[in-house]
Design a protein around this motif. Structure first.
Motif, PDB file in Angstrom:
ATOM      1  N   GLN A 131     -26.162 -50.190   7.757  1.00 17.07           N
ATOM      2  CA  GLN A 131     -25.700 -51.242   7.391  1.00 17.07           C
ATOM      3  C   GLN A 131     -24.618 -51.311   6.483  1.00 17.07           C
ATOM      4  O   GLN A 131     -23.690 -52.112   6.224  1.00 17.07           O
ATOM      5  CB  GLN A 131     -26.824 -51.707   6.535  1.00 17.07           C
ATOM      6  CG  GLN A 131     -28.272 -52.099   7.307  1.00 17.07           C
ATOM      7  CD  GLN A 131     -29.469 -52.548   6.427  1.00 17.07           C
ATOM      8  OE1 GLN A 131     -29.625 -51.861   5.518  1.00 17.07           O
ATOM      9  NE2 GLN A 131     -30.083 -53.559   7.096  1.00 17.07           N
ATOM     10  N   ASP A 132     -24.212 -49.869   5.788  1.00 24.66           N
ATOM     11  CA  ASP A 132     -23.166 -49.885   4.866  1.00 24.66           C
ATOM     12  C   ASP A 132     -22.843 -48.365   4.664  1.00 24.66           C
ATOM     13  O   ASP A 132     -23.938 -47.513   4.959  1.00 24.66           O
ATOM     14  CB  ASP A 132     -23.638 -50.541   3.475  1.00 24.66           C
ATOM     15  CG  ASP A 132     -22.296 -50.888   2.527  1.00 24.66           C
ATOM     16  OD1 ASP A 132     -21.252 -50.636   2.658  1.00 24.66           O
ATOM     17  OD2 ASP A 132     -22.710 -51.653   1.677  1.00 24.66           O
ATOM     18  N   TYR A 144     -30.044 -48.245   6.246  1.00 21.97           N
ATOM     19  CA  TYR A 144     -30.321 -48.852   7.448  1.00 21.97           C
ATOM     20  C   TYR A 144     -31.596 -49.569   7.310  1.00 21.97           C
ATOM     21  O   TYR A 144     -32.654 -48.862   6.563  1.00 21.97           O
ATOM     22  CB  TYR A 144     -30.323 -47.817   8.647  1.00 21.97           C
ATOM     23  CG  TYR A 144     -31.403 -46.733   8.595  1.00 21.97           C
ATOM     24  CD1 TYR A 144     -32.427 -46.681   9.259  1.00 21.97           C
ATOM     25  CD2 TYR A 144     -31.118 -45.333   7.858  1.00 21.97           C
ATOM     26  CE1 TYR A 144     -33.266 -45.676   8.975  1.00 21.97           C
ATOM     27  CE2 TYR A 144     -31.745 -44.600   7.812  1.00 21.97           C
ATOM     28  CZ  TYR A 144     -33.097 -44.486   8.297  1.00 21.97           C
ATOM     29  OH  TYR A 144     -33.930 -43.484   8.339  1.00 21.97           O
ATOM     30  N   GLY A 185     -18.715 -55.768   9.096  1.00 18.44           N
ATOM     31  CA  GLY A 185     -19.292 -54.785   8.344  1.00 18.44           C
ATOM     32  C   GLY A 185     -18.730 -54.798   6.898  1.00 18.44           C
ATOM     33  O   GLY A 185     -17.656 -54.984   6.669  1.00 18.44           O
TER      34      GLY A 185
END
Length: 188
Positions: A131-132, A144, A185
């Protein structure tokens, strides 16, 4: 083509990952201020509750009331001590588990995933679910599924420059995975 790094992990790194997850989950709580207020006054509320219960028991002459209050207070103390002990046992177990992992793990970065292979087995994290990428103090975290993260310690690399090269490559591959899949993202 993949890039390969040798990274040394330890038990304290595992603890840092848990703290990061707790902080990130806490930020997403909608009413965290209420939980904070209640958590801060929990021991005061418990103490006042015990004294109130004791007073009610004495005034109404409830048979075995004092026993009930004593058992309640003892259960609270035993629960508190057991919780503290379980945390120490968990930390000790993780230290023993990671203590056996004396050789550095192999961390591979390629266009599809981050792969860690070593004393703890094989972990593969596809970029599609990351996610990042978050840099905090001495760690690089790859969260995640919102409740888990992969962590990479800065101290696990032989030089700070080697870590910087790893971080730059990870961010580059993460950004590429976002553009190729059409997902916007946040690589901050």
């Amino acid at each position: 083509m993949s890039d390969v790094w040798h990274v040394q992990f330890s038990a304290k790194d595992f603890s840092a990952a848990n703290q990061f997850l707790t902080r990130s989950l806490w930020k997403r709580l909608p009413h965290r201020w209420a939980v904070s207020v209640l958590g801060g006054t929990y021991s005061l509320i418990f103490t006042l509750g015990i004294f109130t219960l004791w007073k009610v028991v004495e005034e109404r002459h409830v048979p075995y009331g004092r026993w009930f209050v004593g058992i309640f207070a003892t259960a609270f103390v035993v629960g508190f001590v057991a919780n503290s002990a379980s945390r120490r046992i968990w930390a000790s177990g993780m230290q023993q588990l990671w203590g056996a992992n004396a050789s550095p793990d192999i961390v591979r970065l390629d266009a599809s995933a981050v792969t860690i292979e070593g004393g703890m087995g094989l972990t593969q994290l596809p970029w599609a679910i990351v996610q990042d990428i978050v840099r905090e103090k001495q760690y690089l975290f790859l969260p995640y599924h919102g409740v888990a993260c992969l962590y990479i310690p800065v101290a696990g690399f032989s030089t700070p420059a080697e870590f910087e090269a790893f971080e730059a490559r990870a961010r580059e591959l993460f950004a590429k995975s976002r553009t190729s899949s059409g997902v916007a993202g946040n690589a901050g």
